[in-house]
Design a protein around this motif. Structure first.
Motif, PDB file in Angstrom:
ATOM      1  N   ARG A  75      -1.160  -2.055  -3.236  1.00 45.03           N
ATOM      2  CA  ARG A  75      -0.150  -1.462  -4.112  1.00 45.03           C
ATOM      3  C   ARG A  75      -0.267   0.060  -4.116  1.00 45.03           C
ATOM      4  NH1 ARG A  75       3.667  -4.703  -4.164  1.00 45.03           N
ATOM      5  NH2 ARG A  75       4.630  -3.205  -5.592  1.00 45.03           N
ATOM      6  N   ILE A  76      -1.495   0.580  -4.170  1.00 45.43           N
ATOM      7  CA  ILE A  76      -1.693   2.037  -4.177  1.00 45.43           C
ATOM      8  C   ILE A  76      -1.067   2.668  -2.943  1.00 45.43           C
ATOM      9  CG2 ILE A  76      -3.423   3.875  -3.966  1.00 45.43           C
ATOM     10  CD1 ILE A  76      -5.292   2.096  -5.660  1.00 45.43           C
ATOM     11  N   PHE A  77      -1.417   2.144  -1.774  1.00 49.23           N
ATOM     12  CA  PHE A  77      -0.949   2.744  -0.527  1.00 49.23           C
ATOM     13  C   PHE A  77       0.567   2.601  -0.384  1.00 49.23           C
ATOM     14  CE2 PHE A  77      -5.383   1.705   1.327  1.00 49.23           C
ATOM     15  CZ  PHE A  77      -5.911   2.792   0.657  1.00 49.23           C
ATOM     16  N   ARG A  78       1.088   1.457  -0.807  1.00 47.45           N
ATOM     17  CA  ARG A  78       2.524   1.242  -0.697  1.00 47.45           C
ATOM     18  C   ARG A  78       3.284   2.197  -1.618  1.00 47.45           C
ATOM     19  NH1 ARG A  78       5.019  -4.839  -0.789  1.00 47.45           N
ATOM     20  NH2 ARG A  78       7.065  -4.384   0.089  1.00 47.45           N
ATOM     21  N   ILE A  79       2.791   2.377  -2.841  1.00 50.04           N
ATOM     22  CA  ILE A  79       3.436   3.301  -3.780  1.00 50.04           C
ATOM     23  C   ILE A  79       3.433   4.716  -3.223  1.00 50.04           C
ATOM     24  CG2 ILE A  79       3.106   4.477  -5.999  1.00 50.04           C
ATOM     25  CD1 ILE A  79       2.266   1.804  -7.173  1.00 50.04           C
ATOM     26  N   MET A  80       2.285   5.142  -2.711  1.00 51.13           N
ATOM     27  CA  MET A  80       2.173   6.522  -2.243  1.00 51.13           C
ATOM     28  C   MET A  80       3.045   6.768  -1.017  1.00 51.13           C
ATOM     29  SD  MET A  80      -1.833   7.371  -3.033  1.00 51.13           S
ATOM     30  CE  MET A  80      -1.605   9.155  -2.902  1.00 51.13           C
ATOM     31  N   ARG A  81       3.188   5.755  -0.160  1.00 48.28           N
ATOM     32  CA  ARG A  81       4.070   5.917   0.994  1.00 48.28           C
ATOM     33  C   ARG A  81       5.525   6.002   0.542  1.00 48.28           C
ATOM     34  NH1 ARG A  81       7.213   2.460   3.610  1.00 48.28           N
ATOM     35  NH2 ARG A  81       6.240   0.615   2.711  1.00 48.28           N
ATOM     36  N   VAL A  82       5.923   5.075  -0.312  1.00 51.60           N
ATOM     37  CA  VAL A  82       7.315   5.018  -0.739  1.00 51.60           C
ATOM     38  C   VAL A  82       7.707   6.239  -1.570  1.00 51.60           C
ATOM     39  CG1 VAL A  82       8.909   3.735  -2.233  1.00 51.60           C
ATOM     40  CG2 VAL A  82       7.497   2.509  -0.580  1.00 51.60           C
ATOM     41  N   GLY A 132      -7.326  -1.198   7.915  1.00 45.96           N
ATOM     42  CA  GLY A 132      -6.429  -2.340   8.092  1.00 45.96           C
ATOM     43  C   GLY A 132      -5.362  -2.396   7.015  1.00 45.96           C
ATOM     44  N   ILE A 133      -5.745  -2.099   5.774  1.00 39.36           N
ATOM     45  CA  ILE A 133      -4.775  -2.119   4.676  1.00 39.36           C
ATOM     46  C   ILE A 133      -3.763  -0.996   4.842  1.00 39.36           C
ATOM     47  CG2 ILE A 133      -4.510  -1.917   2.174  1.00 39.36           C
ATOM     48  CD1 ILE A 133      -7.338  -3.114   1.924  1.00 39.36           C
ATOM     49  N   LEU A 134      -4.229   0.175   5.255  1.00 33.59           N
ATOM     50  CA  LEU A 134      -3.303   1.285   5.505  1.00 33.59           C
ATOM     51  C   LEU A 134      -2.298   0.913   6.586  1.00 33.59           C
ATOM     52  CD1 LEU A 134      -5.759   4.328   5.400  1.00 33.59           C
ATOM     53  CD2 LEU A 134      -3.839   3.939   3.844  1.00 33.59           C
ATOM     54  N   GLU A 135      -2.772   0.257   7.633  1.00 28.65           N
ATOM     55  CA  GLU A 135      -1.874  -0.129   8.717  1.00 28.65           C
ATOM     56  C   GLU A 135      -0.833  -1.128   8.225  1.00 28.65           C
ATOM     57  OE1 GLU A 135      -2.152  -1.896  13.247  1.00 28.65           O
ATOM     58  OE2 GLU A 135      -3.526  -2.608  11.700  1.00 28.65           O
ATOM     59  N   GLN A 136      -1.281  -2.148   7.483  1.00 30.29           N
ATOM     60  CA  GLN A 136      -0.345  -3.145   6.983  1.00 30.29           C
ATOM     61  C   GLN A 136       0.645  -2.546   5.989  1.00 30.29           C
ATOM     62  OE1 GLN A 136      -2.172  -7.126   6.080  1.00 30.29           O
ATOM     63  NE2 GLN A 136      -4.042  -6.005   6.523  1.00 30.29           N
ATOM     64  N   SER A 137       0.222  -1.480   5.307  1.00 25.54           N
ATOM     65  CA  SER A 137       1.103  -0.800   4.353  1.00 25.54           C
ATOM     66  C   SER A 137       1.978   0.243   5.044  1.00 25.54           C
ATOM     67  CB  SER A 137       0.263  -0.132   3.257  1.00 25.54           C
ATOM     68  OG  SER A 137      -0.577  -1.067   2.608  1.00 25.54           O
ATOM     69  N   ARG A 138       1.871   0.343   6.370  1.00 27.47           N
ATOM     70  CA  ARG A 138       2.642   1.273   7.202  1.00 27.47           C
ATOM     71  C   ARG A 138       2.326   2.737   6.888  1.00 27.47           C
ATOM     72  NH1 ARG A 138       6.675  -2.725   6.486  1.00 27.47           N
ATOM     73  NH2 ARG A 138       8.135  -1.473   5.264  1.00 27.47           N
ATOM     74  N   CYS A 139       1.104   2.988   6.468  1.00 26.03           N
ATOM     75  CA  CYS A 139       0.649   4.370   6.240  1.00 26.03           C
ATOM     76  C   CYS A 139      -0.105   4.832   7.491  1.00 26.03           C
ATOM     77  CB  CYS A 139      -0.242   4.442   5.006  1.00 26.03           C
ATOM     78  SG  CYS A 139       0.585   3.969   3.482  1.00 26.03           S
ATOM     79  N   TYR A 140       0.608   5.008   8.585  1.00 21.97           N
ATOM     80  CA  TYR A 140      -0.026   5.239   9.875  1.00 21.97           C
ATOM     81  C   TYR A 140      -0.685   6.612   9.971  1.00 21.97           C
ATOM     82  CZ  TYR A 140       2.920   1.221  10.824  1.00 21.97           C
ATOM     83  OH  TYR A 140       3.533  -0.002  10.750  1.00 21.97           O
ATOM     84  N   ASP A 141      -0.041   7.639   9.465  1.00 24.88           N
ATOM     85  CA  ASP A 141      -0.643   8.971   9.529  1.00 24.88           C
ATOM     86  C   ASP A 141      -1.926   9.028   8.710  1.00 24.88           C
ATOM     87  OD1 ASP A 141       1.127  10.256  11.269  1.00 24.88           O
ATOM     88  OD2 ASP A 141       2.570  10.634   9.671  1.00 24.88           O
ATOM     89  N   ALA A 142      -1.922   8.405   7.545  1.00 22.43           N
ATOM     90  CA  ALA A 142      -3.132   8.369   6.720  1.00 22.43           C
ATOM     91  C   ALA A 142      -4.246   7.618   7.441  1.00 22.43           C
ATOM     92  CB  ALA A 142      -2.837   7.720   5.368  1.00 22.43           C
ATOM     93  N   ALA A 143      -3.872   6.521   8.108  1.00 19.17           N
ATOM     94  CA  ALA A 143      -4.881   5.757   8.853  1.00 19.17           C
ATOM     95  C   ALA A 143      -5.451   6.588   9.996  1.00 19.17           C
ATOM     96  CB  ALA A 143      -4.250   4.471   9.397  1.00 19.17           C
ATOM     97  N   LEU A 144      -4.611   7.359  10.667  1.00 17.74           N
ATOM     98  CA  LEU A 144      -5.091   8.209  11.755  1.00 17.74           C
ATOM     99  C   LEU A 144      -6.079   9.249  11.248  1.00 17.74           C
ATOM    100  CD1 LEU A 144      -1.790   8.724  13.767  1.00 17.74           C
ATOM    101  CD2 LEU A 144      -3.905   7.726  14.666  1.00 17.74           C
ATOM    102  N   GLN A 145      -5.802   9.832  10.091  1.00 17.14           N
ATOM    103  CA  GLN A 145      -6.731  10.813   9.523  1.00 17.14           C
ATOM    104  C   GLN A 145      -8.065  10.162   9.186  1.00 17.14           C
ATOM    105  OE1 GLN A 145      -5.309  13.674   6.557  1.00 17.14           O
ATOM    106  NE2 GLN A 145      -3.212  13.006   6.998  1.00 17.14           N
ATOM    107  N   LEU A 146      -8.006   8.977   8.609  1.00 20.16           N
ATOM    108  CA  LEU A 146      -9.236   8.287   8.238  1.00 20.16           C
ATOM    109  C   LEU A 146      -9.988   7.806   9.473  1.00 20.16           C
ATOM    110  CD1 LEU A 146     -10.719   7.532   5.629  1.00 20.16           C
ATOM    111  CD2 LEU A 146      -9.559   5.329   5.694  1.00 20.16           C
ATOM    112  N   SER A 156      10.751  -3.972   7.763  1.00 18.52           N
ATOM    113  CA  SER A 156      10.462  -2.579   8.102  1.00 18.52           C
ATOM    114  C   SER A 156      11.747  -1.802   8.363  1.00 18.52           C
ATOM    115  CB  SER A 156       9.557  -2.518   9.332  1.00 18.52           C
ATOM    116  OG  SER A 156       9.358  -1.186   9.744  1.00 18.52           O
ATOM    117  N   ALA A 157      12.687  -2.445   9.069  1.00 14.36           N
ATOM    118  CA  ALA A 157      13.962  -1.781   9.348  1.00 14.36           C
ATOM    119  C   ALA A 157      14.735  -1.528   8.057  1.00 14.36           C
ATOM    120  CB  ALA A 157      14.788  -2.627  10.310  1.00 14.36           C
ATOM    121  N   ALA A 158      14.755  -2.532   7.170  1.00 14.48           N
ATOM    122  CA  ALA A 158      15.449  -2.368   5.889  1.00 14.48           C
ATOM    123  C   ALA A 158      14.821  -1.247   5.071  1.00 14.48           C
ATOM    124  CB  ALA A 158      15.409  -3.685   5.110  1.00 14.48           C
ATOM    125  N   ASP A 159      13.503  -1.203   5.063  1.00 14.96           N
ATOM    126  CA  ASP A 159      12.786  -0.158   4.323  1.00 14.96           C
ATOM    127  C   ASP A 159      13.139   1.223   4.863  1.00 14.96           C
ATOM    128  OD1 ASP A 159      10.965   1.092   2.632  1.00 14.96           O
ATOM    129  OD2 ASP A 159       9.270   0.732   3.962  1.00 14.96           O
TER     130      ASP A 159
END
Length: 660
Positions: A360-367, A395-409, A621-624
């Motif tokens: 929920r945290i990662f999804r909120i911050m992305r959206v 893994g959670i960042l990836e599933q939440s589509r926070c790819y740039d954050a995952a790359l930094q980590l 993902s497309a709808a989002d």
């Protein structure tokens, strides 16, 4: 001071699977073991004797108290500890139990039973139960089922004292597999109905019968039965009264009778003001009734109260992580996203292994456009003390589509990686780049891994072929998924449709079935391969992120065709194009050896459930993405509908961290 002896007394029947774990847990903690066997047809008696137990045969008469008392007759210890075969004494309790019996001036000691339900992943309930008492001839169990000892102790000594300890017993008997195998619920209902007929004025029987009805979802019948029990007790002196009230509330909630549930809670809180579970459920009921202010107040009050005193039955996380998570969902619904993130952070801090709040945290911050702040949040608020923990967050960042954050980590995952780990990290980064549609950056990471001919060289080569296909380039490799993509896509380009479809069904290599993993990051870093559906899901995500809508449409159509089973069956002889003749010979050879049934269009193609899941993820993902674009003006400013669109995006289906 003489150390007082402890006798473990048990009753068993056909418990060879669970009994060793139970008896091993008490080694060194008890002085003798008495096992009453009520008619086992397996090795239960033999196993008990291997652990030094005295085995007492007993003819089952549908009376648990009688069976327990048969064991007490043989016990010689100063104290009696009683367990069931589906229980185990906690390691810390094993070390503490001698001290408790030596220094205690009590007649009985309560231990905390941690009940594991469902598949064992749903958390635990915690129930203080009298399990350790002084041995005396007058101390005998009562009750055909859910037998009790406290009444006999108090009759012998009206001034009897009891103490609630922090010792723990783990109970696994209500996990789904065990309940189904032993048909426990039907057995319990039958015995309790018999007990009610024999003693209709005994409220404890009605209470326990209500528990069994509630366990199987018969909320109306359970509520009626609990009502009979409540009319027969004095809540001020009945040990289970607080739990009876809570179970009535749960029945009313199940029946969507929220106002009645709230009224029952308020009445119960007057009797049990320290019972945090009631305050937590008060917040849940208020939320269901649309009173968000009262719901927030009650949940914050439950957090302030913390877990209830040890005399109360509770659920793990009430007053801590469960309540924080419930509060987070409430605040999220009120569009207080900052407050929701704070609540979710507290939930994770209360239980570090808890995953849903992180999603929920990662999804909120992305959206909400704050993805760039995630790495700092992770560093400041969470302690990633191991690479395993970091992998999990990745893994959670990836599933939440926070790819740039995952790359930094990902860049700080290992300070001094080995050569093998460097390759794995390169492939992991490539997967993140693929999901963002950054094909060139992914290629730069995959090509060196392919050249080094290491563990991940083959999978890297396969991904390079897939990138060639997605970019419209000529593909000449042997990756089965890429070949399927190439040939399936030719159907819409004017080629012989039947030939292309049939070829697409026969070019697949013999596939090894792999377990689908929600987190492709976990799989990549571990060095395993993706199956075909996962790979297709990553490609679809990359098309969405990079705006390649034509390619996305093609992928969706091909996936739908595969799932619909439009292709001809595997093993049918077909005519193939000139460039595939060698592969046809190879497949024909396999068919002659009787192995054609192992072939798939691509690895994992036959797993339609997984395929549907990945296709839905691509569509979501497309709808989002389209919603995000809609909520922005051309100059990058947020549209006036941003709050509404943001709420819709947060409610779109997605990974949530809950065990299925």
């Amino acid at each position: 001071m003489r150390a007082e002896r402890i006798s473990l007394c048990m009753i068993v029947k056909d418990e060879e699977e669970l009994l060793p774990h139970c008896l091993a847990s008490v080694q060194g903690a008890v002085d003798e073991i008495i096992v009453v066997d009520t008619g086992s047809s397996d090795r239960s008696a033999e196993i008990a004797q291997q652990y030094g137990a005295v085995v007492v045969g007993f003819e089952w008469c549908e009376d648990f108290a009688a069976a327990r008392n048969a064991g007490l007759e043989r016990a010689s210890g100063d104290w009696i500890l009683f367990l069931d075969a589906d229980e185990a004494l906690d390691r810390a309790a094993r070390e503490q139990i001698m001290s408790w019996t030596t220094v205690s001036g009590c007649d009985g000691l309560f231990l905390n039973i941690h009940n594991y339900t469902g598949a064992g992943q749903q958390g635990v309930t915690v129930n203080p139960v009298l399990r350790l008492f002084r041995n005396a001839p007058e101390h005998r169990f009562e009750g055909r089922i859910h037998e009790q000892i406290a009444g006999a102790i108090c009759r012998r000594n009206p001034e009897a004292a009891f103490h609630v300890t922090d010792m723990v017993i783990h109970h696994y008997g209500y996990q789904t597999a065990i309940v189904e195998r032993k048909d426990k619920v039907n057995r319990n209902v039958r015995l309790l109905q018999q007990a009610v007929e024999e003693e209709p004025g005994q409220p404890f029987h009605h209470y326990n019968l209500g528990v069994e009805y509630l366990r199987v979802g018969e909320a109306e019948q359970a509520l009626e039965t609990f009502g009979v029990a409540r009319m027969g007790i004095d809540p001020a002196v009945t040990s289970y009264a607080h739990l009876l009230f809570k179970y009535e509330v749960r029945c009313l909630q199940h029946l969507n009778r929220w106002q009645e549930a709230l009224n029952r809670i308020d009445a119960a809180l007057e009797l049990f003001p320290e019972y945090t579970d009631l305050m937590h459920h008060r917040g849940v009921c208020a939320d269901a009734l649309g009173d968000a202010d009262q719901a927030e107040y009650s949940l914050r009050e439950a957090v302030r109260m913390g877990p209830p005193p040890p005399i109360y039955h509770t659920e793990e996380g009430i007053g801590t992580y469960q309540t924080w998570y419930t509060l987070g969902r409430l605040l999220e619904g009120r569009a207080d996203l900052e407050g929701a993130v704070d609540a979710y952070v507290e939930a994770v801090r209360a239980k570090s292994s808890l995953l849903p709040p992180l999603y929920r945290i990662f999804r909120i911050m992305r959206v909400s456009g704050q993805e760039h702040q995630i790495p700092e949040l992770v560093r400041e608020r969470f302690a990633l003390s191991s690479e395993e923990a970091t992998h999990k967050v990745l893994g959670i960042l990836e599933q939440s589509r926070c790819y740039d954050a995952a790359l930094q980590l990902l860049s700080v995952i290992s300070s001094q990686p080995s050569a093998e780990m460097r390759e794995r990290l390169s492939v992991a980064e490539a997967m993140l780049q693929i999901q963002q549609g950054r094909w060139n950056k992914a290629r730069l990471k995959l090509e060196p891994v392919q050249r080094k001919k290491g563990l991940l060289a083959i999978s890297s080569a396969q991904w390079l072929e897939r990138l060639e296909w997605i970019e419209g380039k000529e593909v000449n490799g042997d990756d089965p998924l890429t070949l399927w993509l190439k040939l399936s896509s030719q159907v819409g380009e004017g080629t012989n449709e039947e030939s292309a479809v049939q070829t697409g069904r026969t070019v697949g290599l013999r596939a090894t079935k792999k377990k689908d993993m929600d987190s492709s990051m976990d799989v990549t870093v571990a060095g395993a391969e993706y199956d075909g559906w996962q790979a297709l899901g990553l490609l679809m995500e990359g098309c969405v992120q990079s705006g390649r809508w034509k390619e996305l449409h093609s992928l969706i159509q091909m996936c739908r065709q595969q799932l619909a089973g439009d292709d001809l069956s595997v093993g049918e002889s077909v005519r193939v194009e000139e460039e595939e003749k060698e592969k046809e010979k190879e497949m024909e050879g396999k068919k002659e050896n009787g192995k054609a049934g192992d072939m798939e269009s691509f690895p994992g193609a036959s797993d339609t459930l997984t395929g549907t899941s990945w296709l839905v993820k691509g569509l979501v993902s497309a709808a989002d993405h389209h919603l995000e674009v809609f909520a922005q003006h051309a100059d990058g400013q947020r549209h006036r509908c941003w709050p509404v669109v943001q709420h819709i995006r947060l409610e779109l289906p997605g990974a949530d961290g809950f065990e299925s």
